[in-house]
Design a protein around this motif. Structure first.
Motif, PDB file in Angstrom:
ATOM      1  N   PHE A 275       0.838  -1.184   0.000  1.00  0.00           N
ATOM      2  CA  PHE A 275       0.000   0.000   0.000  1.00  0.00           C
ATOM      3  C   PHE A 275       0.877   1.238   0.000  1.00  0.00           C
ATOM      4  CE2 PHE A 275      -2.741  -3.128   2.134  1.00  0.00           C
ATOM      5  CZ  PHE A 275      -3.839  -3.060   1.303  1.00  0.00           C
ATOM      6  N   THR A 276       0.377   2.288  -0.605  1.00  0.00           N
ATOM      7  CA  THR A 276       1.103   3.554  -0.569  1.00  0.00           C
ATOM      8  C   THR A 276       0.789   4.258   0.739  1.00  0.00           C
ATOM      9  OG1 THR A 276      -0.662   4.794  -1.616  1.00  0.00           O
ATOM     10  CG2 THR A 276       0.992   3.769  -3.077  1.00  0.00           C
ATOM     11  N   LEU A 277       1.585   5.232   1.052  1.00  0.00           N
ATOM     12  CA  LEU A 277       1.387   5.980   2.291  1.00  0.00           C
ATOM     13  C   LEU A 277       0.035   6.673   2.310  1.00  0.00           C
ATOM     14  CD1 LEU A 277       2.536   6.954   4.950  1.00  0.00           C
ATOM     15  CD2 LEU A 277       3.593   8.861   3.743  1.00  0.00           C
TER      16      LEU A 277
ATOM     17  N   VAL B 191      -5.481   7.290   4.552  1.00  0.00           N
ATOM     18  CA  VAL B 191      -6.928   7.341   4.310  1.00  0.00           C
ATOM     19  C   VAL B 191      -7.636   6.228   5.076  1.00  0.00           C
ATOM     20  CG1 VAL B 191      -8.718   7.030   2.548  1.00  0.00           C
ATOM     21  CG2 VAL B 191      -6.769   8.524   2.093  1.00  0.00           C
ATOM     22  N   ALA B 192      -7.080   5.026   5.068  1.00  0.00           N
ATOM     23  CA  ALA B 192      -7.680   3.914   5.798  1.00  0.00           C
ATOM     24  C   ALA B 192      -7.702   4.187   7.303  1.00  0.00           C
ATOM     25  CB  ALA B 192      -6.933   2.624   5.507  1.00  0.00           C
ATOM     26  N   LEU B 193      -6.601   4.740   7.837  1.00  0.00           N
ATOM     27  CA  LEU B 193      -6.571   5.082   9.271  1.00  0.00           C
ATOM     28  C   LEU B 193      -7.570   6.188   9.601  1.00  0.00           C
ATOM     29  CD1 LEU B 193      -2.761   4.889  10.072  1.00  0.00           C
ATOM     30  CD2 LEU B 193      -4.571   3.338  10.843  1.00  0.00           C
TER      31      LEU B 193
END
Length: 137
Positions: A8-10, A15-17
């Motif tokens: 995954f990219t940063l 966004v997920a967090l």
């Protein structure tokens, strides 16, 4: 040249967090408001339960007492006061006394020990005429 993406990219992680954080905050907010509503509902239920216990006793007694006995009202921080008043809202030609019986309105107050009134209830009651001559405040 082929480039395979295996991590995954940063930006995707951030966004997920953020979405996870918003979900947790929303869930905690719902839990907090549900807890406060349940505490308020329990307090209202307890007050109505205390009133119903006191009123049941007061409806059954045949003579006035200064207070409701502790075995019928075992609450340390509360007390019950009651008085008999003339009934209101009756037609002008209504008889309030028939023979030795009289229609009265019993006003019951649930008070905290600091003197503040939590609940008040008025109940129409038929009593013996000589019973209504004295009242307890």
């Amino acid at each position: 040249m082929t480039f395979s993406k295996k991590s995954f990219t940063l930006i995707e992680v951030v966004v997920a967090l953020a979405i996870l954080g918003l979900g947790i905050v929303a869930a905690l907010s719902l839990l907090t408001s549900a807890r406060s509503r349940s505490v308020k509902a329990y307090d209202r239920w307890k007050e109505m339960h205390m009133m119903s216990q006191a009123i049941e006793y007061l409806m059954l007694i045949q003579t006035e007492n200064d207070h409701v006995p502790e075995r019928f009202f075992p609450y340390d921080n509360f007390s019950v006061n009651y008085s008999f008043n003339d009934p209101t809202g009756l037609p002008d030609d209504a008889e309030t006394t028939v023979g030795s019986w009289e229609l009265t309105t019993m006003k019951v107050e649930l008070r905290k020990n600091d003197g503040s009134i939590n609940r008040t209830m008025s109940i129409d009651r038929i009593i013996a005429s000589d019973e209504s001559s004295t009242s307890t405040e």
